[in-house]
Design a protein around this motif. Sequence first.
Motif, PDB file in Angstrom:
ATOM      1  N   LEU A 177      19.140   1.401  -2.839  1.00 35.87           N
ATOM      2  CA  LEU A 177      19.073   0.268  -1.904  1.00 35.87           C
ATOM      3  C   LEU A 177      17.716   0.213  -1.208  1.00 35.87           C
ATOM      4  CD1 LEU A 177      22.654   0.659  -0.434  1.00 35.87           C
ATOM      5  CD2 LEU A 177      21.878  -1.123  -1.997  1.00 35.87           C
ATOM      6  N   LEU A 178      17.176   1.361  -0.848  1.00 33.73           N
ATOM      7  CA  LEU A 178      15.860   1.378  -0.211  1.00 33.73           C
ATOM      8  C   LEU A 178      14.763   0.998  -1.203  1.00 33.73           C
ATOM      9  CD1 LEU A 178      16.175   4.540   2.057  1.00 33.73           C
ATOM     10  CD2 LEU A 178      16.359   2.142   2.731  1.00 33.73           C
ATOM     11  N   MET A 179      14.955   1.314  -2.469  1.00 34.07           N
ATOM     12  CA  MET A 179      14.025   0.838  -3.499  1.00 34.07           C
ATOM     13  C   MET A 179      14.004  -0.685  -3.523  1.00 34.07           C
ATOM     14  SD  MET A 179      15.160   3.665  -6.356  1.00 34.07           S
ATOM     15  CE  MET A 179      14.436   2.913  -7.819  1.00 34.07           C
ATOM     16  N   LEU A 180      15.185  -1.297  -3.432  1.00 35.42           N
ATOM     17  CA  LEU A 180      15.271  -2.762  -3.402  1.00 35.42           C
ATOM     18  C   LEU A 180      14.591  -3.327  -2.157  1.00 35.42           C
ATOM     19  CD1 LEU A 180      18.971  -3.252  -4.556  1.00 35.42           C
ATOM     20  CD2 LEU A 180      16.925  -3.924  -5.839  1.00 35.42           C
ATOM     21  N   VAL A 181      14.843  -2.695  -1.017  1.00 34.94           N
ATOM     22  CA  VAL A 181      14.237  -3.157   0.236  1.00 34.94           C
ATOM     23  C   VAL A 181      12.715  -3.086   0.156  1.00 34.94           C
ATOM     24  CG1 VAL A 181      13.947  -2.619   2.692  1.00 34.94           C
ATOM     25  CG2 VAL A 181      16.237  -2.611   1.676  1.00 34.94           C
ATOM     26  N   GLU A 182      12.206  -1.971  -0.348  1.00 26.73           N
ATOM     27  CA  GLU A 182      10.756  -1.812  -0.451  1.00 26.73           C
ATOM     28  C   GLU A 182      10.152  -2.822  -1.419  1.00 26.73           C
ATOM     29  OE1 GLU A 182       8.753   0.049   1.343  1.00 26.73           O
ATOM     30  OE2 GLU A 182      10.450   0.813   2.493  1.00 26.73           O
ATOM     31  N   ARG A 183      10.832  -3.061  -2.521  1.00 23.96           N
ATOM     32  CA  ARG A 183      10.296  -4.040  -3.477  1.00 23.96           C
ATOM     33  C   ARG A 183      10.352  -5.445  -2.901  1.00 23.96           C
ATOM     34  NH1 ARG A 183      12.410  -4.848  -9.617  1.00 23.96           N
ATOM     35  NH2 ARG A 183      12.167  -2.589  -9.587  1.00 23.96           N
ATOM     36  N   TYR A 184      11.431  -5.741  -2.174  1.00 25.62           N
ATOM     37  CA  TYR A 184      11.585  -7.079  -1.593  1.00 25.62           C
ATOM     38  C   TYR A 184      10.388  -7.430  -0.713  1.00 25.62           C
ATOM     39  CZ  TYR A 184      13.916 -11.117   0.448  1.00 25.62           C
ATOM     40  OH  TYR A 184      14.233 -12.407   0.840  1.00 25.62           O
ATOM     41  N   LYS A 185       9.889  -6.467   0.052  1.00 28.63           N
ATOM     42  CA  LYS A 185       8.778  -6.716   0.976  1.00 28.63           C
ATOM     43  C   LYS A 185       7.533  -7.213   0.243  1.00 28.63           C
ATOM     44  CE  LYS A 185      10.073  -2.866   4.051  1.00 28.63           C
ATOM     45  NZ  LYS A 185       9.645  -1.530   4.535  1.00 28.63           N
ATOM     46  N   LYS A 186       7.352  -6.767  -0.995  1.00 22.96           N
ATOM     47  CA  LYS A 186       6.118  -7.051  -1.743  1.00 22.96           C
ATOM     48  C   LYS A 186       6.298  -8.166  -2.774  1.00 22.96           C
ATOM     49  CE  LYS A 186       4.106  -3.500   0.233  1.00 22.96           C
ATOM     50  NZ  LYS A 186       3.030  -3.675   1.236  1.00 22.96           N
ATOM     51  N   SER A 187       7.496  -8.747  -2.855  1.00 20.25           N
ATOM     52  CA  SER A 187       7.792  -9.691  -3.932  1.00 20.25           C
ATOM     53  C   SER A 187       7.521 -11.137  -3.535  1.00 20.25           C
ATOM     54  CB  SER A 187       9.263  -9.561  -4.359  1.00 20.25           C
ATOM     55  OG  SER A 187       9.514  -8.293  -4.908  1.00 20.25           O
ATOM     56  N   ASP A 188       7.283 -11.963  -4.542  1.00 18.26           N
ATOM     57  CA  ASP A 188       7.185 -13.405  -4.307  1.00 18.26           C
ATOM     58  C   ASP A 188       8.590 -13.999  -4.273  1.00 18.26           C
ATOM     59  OD1 ASP A 188       8.032 -13.482  -6.962  1.00 18.26           O
ATOM     60  OD2 ASP A 188       6.090 -14.123  -7.757  1.00 18.26           O
ATOM     61  N   ALA A 197      12.233   6.582  -2.456  1.00 23.93           N
ATOM     62  CA  ALA A 197      12.436   5.172  -2.793  1.00 23.93           C
ATOM     63  C   ALA A 197      11.104   4.437  -2.940  1.00 23.93           C
ATOM     64  CB  ALA A 197      13.292   4.507  -1.723  1.00 23.93           C
ATOM     65  N   LYS A 198      10.171   4.703  -2.055  1.00 24.67           N
ATOM     66  CA  LYS A 198       8.867   4.030  -2.118  1.00 24.67           C
ATOM     67  C   LYS A 198       8.132   4.368  -3.405  1.00 24.67           C
ATOM     68  CE  LYS A 198       8.015   3.457   2.832  1.00 24.67           C
ATOM     69  NZ  LYS A 198       7.194   3.858   4.005  1.00 24.67           N
ATOM     70  N   ARG A 199       8.310   5.602  -3.859  1.00 23.57           N
ATOM     71  CA  ARG A 199       7.631   6.016  -5.099  1.00 23.57           C
ATOM     72  C   ARG A 199       8.207   5.321  -6.324  1.00 23.57           C
ATOM     73  NH1 ARG A 199       7.527  11.356  -2.599  1.00 23.57           N
ATOM     74  NH2 ARG A 199       9.324  12.088  -3.803  1.00 23.57           N
ATOM     75  N   HIS A 200       9.456   4.854  -6.233  1.00 19.25           N
ATOM     76  CA  HIS A 200      10.146   4.332  -7.421  1.00 19.25           C
ATOM     77  C   HIS A 200      10.601   2.872  -7.261  1.00 19.25           C
ATOM     78  CE1 HIS A 200      10.302   8.172  -9.541  1.00 19.25           C
ATOM     79  NE2 HIS A 200      10.542   8.738  -8.366  1.00 19.25           N
ATOM     80  N   LYS A 201       9.999   2.167  -6.332  1.00 17.36           N
ATOM     81  CA  LYS A 201      10.493   0.812  -6.033  1.00 17.36           C
ATOM     82  C   LYS A 201      10.307  -0.166  -7.185  1.00 17.36           C
ATOM     83  CE  LYS A 201       6.283  -0.727  -3.571  1.00 17.36           C
ATOM     84  NZ  LYS A 201       5.512   0.529  -3.719  1.00 17.36           N
ATOM     85  N   GLU A 202       9.442   0.140  -8.134  1.00 17.18           N
ATOM     86  CA  GLU A 202       9.203  -0.782  -9.251  1.00 17.18           C
ATOM     87  C   GLU A 202      10.058  -0.474 -10.477  1.00 17.18           C
ATOM     88  OE1 GLU A 202       7.602  -3.452  -8.802  1.00 17.18           O
ATOM     89  OE2 GLU A 202       6.842  -2.901  -6.830  1.00 17.18           O
ATOM     90  N   GLU A 203      10.969   0.449 -10.356  1.00 18.48           N
ATOM     91  CA  GLU A 203      11.852   0.750 -11.495  1.00 18.48           C
ATOM     92  C   GLU A 203      12.728  -0.468 -11.826  1.00 18.48           C
ATOM     93  OE1 GLU A 203      11.612   3.316 -13.299  1.00 18.48           O
ATOM     94  OE2 GLU A 203      10.425   4.643 -12.012  1.00 18.48           O
TER      95      GLU A 203
END
Length: 234
Positions: free
Chosen positions: A80-91, A53-59
Amino acid sequence: MKTKTKEIQKELEAYVDPVKRDFLPYFFKTGKGQYGEGDKFLGVVVPNTRQVAKRHKEEPFEVMADLLQSEWHECRLCALLMLVERYKKSDETGRKAIYDFYLTQTCRVNNWDLVDLSAPYIVGEYLKDKSREDLYRLADSSLLWDQRIAVVATITLIRNNDFIDTLRLSEKLLLHEHDLMRKAVGWMLREMGKRDKDLLLQFLDQYSKKMPRTMLRYSIEKLTEEERKYYMQR
Protein backbone atom coordinates in the motif's frame (compact mmCIF):
# COMPACT_ATOMS: atom_id res chain seq x y z
CA MET A 1 6.79 -11.98 -9.53
CA LYS A 2 7.09 -14.44 -6.65
CA THR A 3 10.86 -13.89 -6.62
CA LYS A 4 10.43 -10.14 -6.32
CA THR A 5 7.83 -10.55 -3.59
CA LYS A 6 10.20 -12.76 -1.61
CA GLU A 7 13.00 -10.23 -2.12
CA ILE A 8 10.84 -7.42 -0.69
CA GLN A 9 9.79 -9.58 2.25
CA LYS A 10 13.45 -10.36 2.99
CA GLU A 11 14.22 -6.63 3.00
CA LEU A 12 11.42 -6.13 5.53
CA GLU A 13 12.70 -9.00 7.66
CA ALA A 14 16.03 -7.20 8.00
CA TYR A 15 14.22 -4.62 10.14
CA VAL A 16 12.44 -7.06 12.48
CA ASP A 17 12.23 -5.91 16.08
CA PRO A 18 11.45 -8.89 18.37
CA VAL A 19 9.79 -6.62 20.94
CA LYS A 20 7.46 -5.18 18.31
CA ARG A 21 6.80 -8.68 16.95
CA ASP A 22 5.45 -9.68 20.36
CA PHE A 23 3.57 -6.42 20.99
CA LEU A 24 1.83 -5.73 17.67
CA PRO A 25 -0.58 -8.71 17.68
CA TYR A 26 -2.03 -7.44 20.95
CA PHE A 27 -2.15 -3.82 19.78
CA PHE A 28 -3.99 -4.74 16.58
CA LYS A 29 -6.45 -7.10 18.27
CA THR A 30 -5.60 -10.34 16.48
CA GLY A 31 -7.28 -12.69 18.95
CA LYS A 32 -10.26 -14.90 18.17
CA GLY A 33 -13.36 -12.79 17.53
CA GLN A 34 -11.41 -9.52 17.43
CA TYR A 35 -11.32 -7.22 14.40
CA GLY A 36 -7.78 -8.29 13.40
CA GLU A 37 -8.29 -11.99 14.03
CA GLY A 38 -5.51 -14.07 12.50
CA ASP A 39 -3.34 -11.17 11.35
CA LYS A 40 0.39 -11.91 11.68
CA PHE A 41 3.24 -9.48 12.27
CA LEU A 42 6.92 -9.64 11.41
CA GLY A 43 7.66 -6.85 13.89
CA VAL A 44 8.67 -4.00 11.55
CA VAL A 45 7.82 -0.38 12.38
CA VAL A 46 6.15 1.88 9.81
CA PRO A 47 9.16 4.13 9.02
CA ASN A 48 11.22 1.08 8.06
CA THR A 49 8.38 -0.37 6.01
CA ARG A 50 8.14 2.97 4.23
CA GLN A 51 11.85 2.86 3.38
CA VAL A 52 11.39 -0.48 1.65
CA ALA A 53 8.26 0.77 -0.12
CA LYS A 54 10.08 3.80 -1.54
CA ARG A 55 12.76 1.56 -3.00
CA HIS A 56 10.16 -0.58 -4.80
CA LYS A 57 7.40 1.86 -5.71
CA GLU A 58 7.85 1.24 -9.45
CA GLU A 59 7.22 -2.49 -9.27
CA PRO A 60 4.31 -3.81 -11.38
CA PHE A 61 0.85 -4.02 -9.83
CA GLU A 62 1.22 -7.80 -9.93
CA VAL A 63 3.97 -7.59 -7.30
CA MET A 64 1.82 -5.37 -5.11
CA ALA A 65 -1.14 -7.72 -5.51
CA ASP A 66 1.08 -10.62 -4.47
CA LEU A 67 2.29 -8.71 -1.41
CA LEU A 68 -1.30 -7.89 -0.51
CA GLN A 69 -2.07 -11.59 -0.38
CA SER A 70 0.63 -12.10 2.24
CA GLU A 71 -0.25 -13.34 5.69
CA TRP A 72 2.22 -10.77 7.03
CA HIS A 73 0.76 -7.41 7.93
CA GLU A 74 3.93 -5.52 7.03
CA CYS A 75 4.01 -7.02 3.52
CA ARG A 76 0.48 -5.77 2.90
CA LEU A 77 1.35 -2.36 4.33
CA CYS A 78 4.47 -2.21 2.16
CA ALA A 79 2.38 -2.81 -0.97
CA LEU A 80 0.00 0.00 0.00
CA LEU A 81 2.84 2.40 0.76
CA MET A 82 4.39 1.53 -2.61
CA LEU A 83 1.11 2.65 -4.20
CA VAL A 84 1.04 5.84 -2.13
CA GLU A 85 4.62 6.70 -3.07
CA ARG A 86 4.00 6.04 -6.75
CA TYR A 87 0.77 8.05 -6.69
CA LYS A 88 2.69 11.16 -5.58
CA LYS A 89 4.89 11.04 -8.70
CA SER A 90 2.28 9.93 -11.26
CA ASP A 91 0.39 11.84 -13.92
CA GLU A 92 -3.40 11.69 -14.17
CA THR A 93 -3.36 8.46 -16.18
CA GLY A 94 -1.06 6.80 -13.69
CA ARG A 95 -3.13 8.01 -10.75
CA LYS A 96 -6.30 6.59 -12.24
CA ALA A 97 -4.57 3.24 -12.73
CA ILE A 98 -3.43 3.25 -9.09
CA TYR A 99 -6.88 4.26 -7.86
CA ASP A 100 -8.61 1.58 -9.92
CA PHE A 101 -6.16 -1.08 -8.75
CA TYR A 102 -6.57 -0.03 -5.11
CA LEU A 103 -10.34 -0.45 -5.34
CA THR A 104 -9.90 -4.02 -6.58
CA GLN A 105 -7.81 -4.85 -3.50
CA THR A 106 -9.82 -3.39 -0.61
CA CYS A 107 -10.55 -6.80 0.92
CA ARG A 108 -6.80 -6.99 1.66
CA VAL A 109 -6.67 -3.49 3.16
CA ASN A 110 -7.85 -5.25 6.26
CA ASN A 111 -6.77 -3.44 9.37
CA TRP A 112 -7.28 0.13 10.49
CA ASP A 113 -3.70 1.27 9.97
CA LEU A 114 -3.65 -0.16 6.45
CA VAL A 115 -6.73 1.93 5.69
CA ASP A 116 -5.53 5.07 7.42
CA LEU A 117 -2.08 5.06 5.78
CA SER A 118 -3.45 4.58 2.26
CA ALA A 119 -7.06 5.70 1.74
CA PRO A 120 -6.55 9.46 2.21
CA TYR A 121 -3.53 9.49 -0.11
CA ILE A 122 -5.09 7.47 -2.93
CA VAL A 123 -8.89 7.50 -2.70
CA GLY A 124 -9.20 10.92 -1.10
CA GLU A 125 -6.63 12.52 -3.41
CA TYR A 126 -8.12 11.02 -6.55
CA LEU A 127 -11.67 12.06 -5.74
CA LYS A 128 -10.90 15.68 -4.89
CA ASP A 129 -12.23 16.87 -8.25
CA LYS A 130 -14.40 13.88 -9.21
CA SER A 131 -17.70 12.19 -8.42
CA ARG A 132 -17.85 10.73 -4.93
CA GLU A 133 -20.04 7.80 -5.97
CA ASP A 134 -17.38 5.26 -5.01
CA LEU A 135 -17.36 6.54 -1.42
CA TYR A 136 -21.03 5.66 -1.03
CA ARG A 137 -20.58 2.29 -2.70
CA LEU A 138 -17.83 1.51 -0.21
CA ALA A 139 -19.94 2.80 2.68
CA ASP A 140 -22.74 0.44 1.61
CA SER A 141 -20.37 -2.56 1.61
CA SER A 142 -20.80 -5.26 4.23
CA LEU A 143 -17.03 -5.16 4.77
CA LEU A 144 -15.90 -3.06 7.74
CA TRP A 145 -12.70 -2.00 5.99
CA ASP A 146 -14.52 -0.77 2.89
CA GLN A 147 -16.66 1.38 5.14
CA ARG A 148 -13.61 2.76 6.94
CA ILE A 149 -11.93 3.55 3.60
CA ALA A 150 -14.98 5.61 2.60
CA VAL A 151 -14.96 7.62 5.81
CA VAL A 152 -11.22 8.10 6.32
CA ALA A 153 -10.68 9.11 2.68
CA THR A 154 -12.70 12.23 3.38
CA ILE A 155 -9.93 13.70 5.52
CA THR A 156 -8.28 14.75 2.26
CA LEU A 157 -11.49 16.48 1.21
CA ILE A 158 -11.77 18.15 4.63
CA ARG A 159 -8.26 19.56 4.21
CA ASN A 160 -9.55 21.18 1.01
CA ASN A 161 -12.53 22.68 2.90
CA ASP A 162 -14.92 20.25 1.23
CA PHE A 163 -17.19 18.90 3.97
CA ILE A 164 -20.34 17.63 2.28
CA ASP A 165 -19.30 13.98 2.01
CA THR A 166 -18.04 13.89 5.59
CA LEU A 167 -21.46 15.10 6.72
CA ARG A 168 -23.40 12.71 4.50
CA LEU A 169 -21.32 9.69 5.41
CA SER A 170 -21.53 10.61 9.10
CA GLU A 171 -25.32 10.67 8.83
CA LYS A 172 -25.31 7.39 6.92
CA LEU A 173 -23.06 5.59 9.42
CA LEU A 174 -24.29 7.39 12.54
CA LEU A 175 -25.50 4.24 14.29
CA HIS A 176 -22.69 1.92 13.20
CA GLU A 177 -22.25 -0.93 15.66
CA HIS A 178 -18.45 -1.26 15.42
CA ASP A 179 -16.23 0.87 17.63
CA LEU A 180 -13.60 1.29 14.90
CA MET A 181 -16.17 2.97 12.68
CA ARG A 182 -17.56 5.06 15.50
CA LYS A 183 -14.05 6.35 16.12
CA ALA A 184 -13.46 6.99 12.42
CA VAL A 185 -16.67 9.00 11.99
CA GLY A 186 -15.97 10.96 15.18
CA TRP A 187 -12.41 11.64 14.02
CA MET A 188 -13.60 13.06 10.67
CA LEU A 189 -16.22 15.24 12.37
CA ARG A 190 -13.54 16.56 14.72
CA GLU A 191 -11.25 17.38 11.79
CA MET A 192 -14.11 19.12 10.02
CA GLY A 193 -14.82 21.10 13.20
CA LYS A 194 -11.26 22.42 13.25
CA ARG A 195 -12.02 24.18 9.97
CA ASP A 196 -15.70 24.95 10.41
CA LYS A 197 -16.77 24.84 14.03
CA ASP A 198 -20.26 26.16 13.30
CA LEU A 199 -20.91 23.30 10.90
CA LEU A 200 -19.83 20.76 13.52
CA LEU A 201 -22.06 22.37 16.15
CA GLN A 202 -25.02 22.26 13.75
CA PHE A 203 -24.40 18.55 13.20
CA LEU A 204 -24.10 17.92 16.93
CA ASP A 205 -27.26 19.89 17.69
CA GLN A 206 -29.13 17.62 15.29
CA TYR A 207 -27.54 14.25 16.03
CA SER A 208 -25.69 14.24 19.38
CA LYS A 209 -28.58 12.58 21.20
CA LYS A 210 -28.43 9.66 18.75
CA MET A 211 -24.67 9.33 18.36
CA PRO A 212 -22.88 6.45 20.08
CA ARG A 213 -20.82 7.72 23.00
CA THR A 214 -17.46 6.86 21.40
CA MET A 215 -18.33 8.74 18.20
CA LEU A 216 -19.52 11.75 20.16
CA ARG A 217 -16.43 11.86 22.39
CA TYR A 218 -14.09 11.81 19.39
CA SER A 219 -16.06 14.50 17.57
CA ILE A 220 -16.04 17.00 20.45
CA GLU A 221 -12.39 16.62 21.53
CA LYS A 222 -11.38 20.07 20.26
CA LEU A 223 -14.37 21.95 21.65
CA THR A 224 -14.24 23.96 24.86
CA GLU A 225 -14.74 22.15 28.15
CA GLU A 226 -18.13 23.80 28.54
CA GLU A 227 -19.22 22.70 25.07
CA ARG A 228 -18.00 19.15 25.65
CA LYS A 229 -19.96 18.91 28.88
CA TYR A 230 -23.07 20.25 27.20
CA TYR A 231 -23.05 17.65 24.42
CA MET A 232 -22.09 14.74 26.69
CA GLN A 233 -24.93 15.60 29.06
CA ARG A 234 -27.43 15.61 26.22
